[in-house]
Motif scaffolding. Structure first.
Motif: not given
Length: 73
Positions: A12-15, A26-33, A35-43, A52-57
């Motif tokens: 993973s990598e920071p937004i 940055h705001e575009t990526v945050r919005t995609q997160c 909305k569930g368009i981009l997968p995220i990891i949140q501890r 979540n780069l692995y999920a994108l892959y």
């Protein structure tokens, strides 16, 4: 990691880093997160989120395999 995994040992990598690397706001990526368009990891709830780069892959690999199957049919 699979041999064709493009992100080395990063899962993973920071937004903000993801947004900078792909050249969008940055705001575009945050919005995609959001909305569930981009997968995220949140501890934990309330902590920083990471893309979540692995999920994108895995998603890209699945879609590519599906495209090839559909194309060959």
């Amino acid at each position: 990691m699979p041999p064709d995994y493009p992100y080395g040992d990063k899962v993973s990598e920071p937004i903000s880093a993801y947004a900078k690397r792909i050249g969008i706001k940055h705001e575009t990526v945050r919005t995609q997160c959001d909305k569930g368009i981009l997968p995220i990891i949140q501890r934990k709830k309330g902590t920083k989120r990471e893309v979540n780069l692995y999920a994108l892959y895995l998603r890209a690999k699945y879609k590519a395999e599906q495209f090839i199957r559909d194309f060959e049919s």
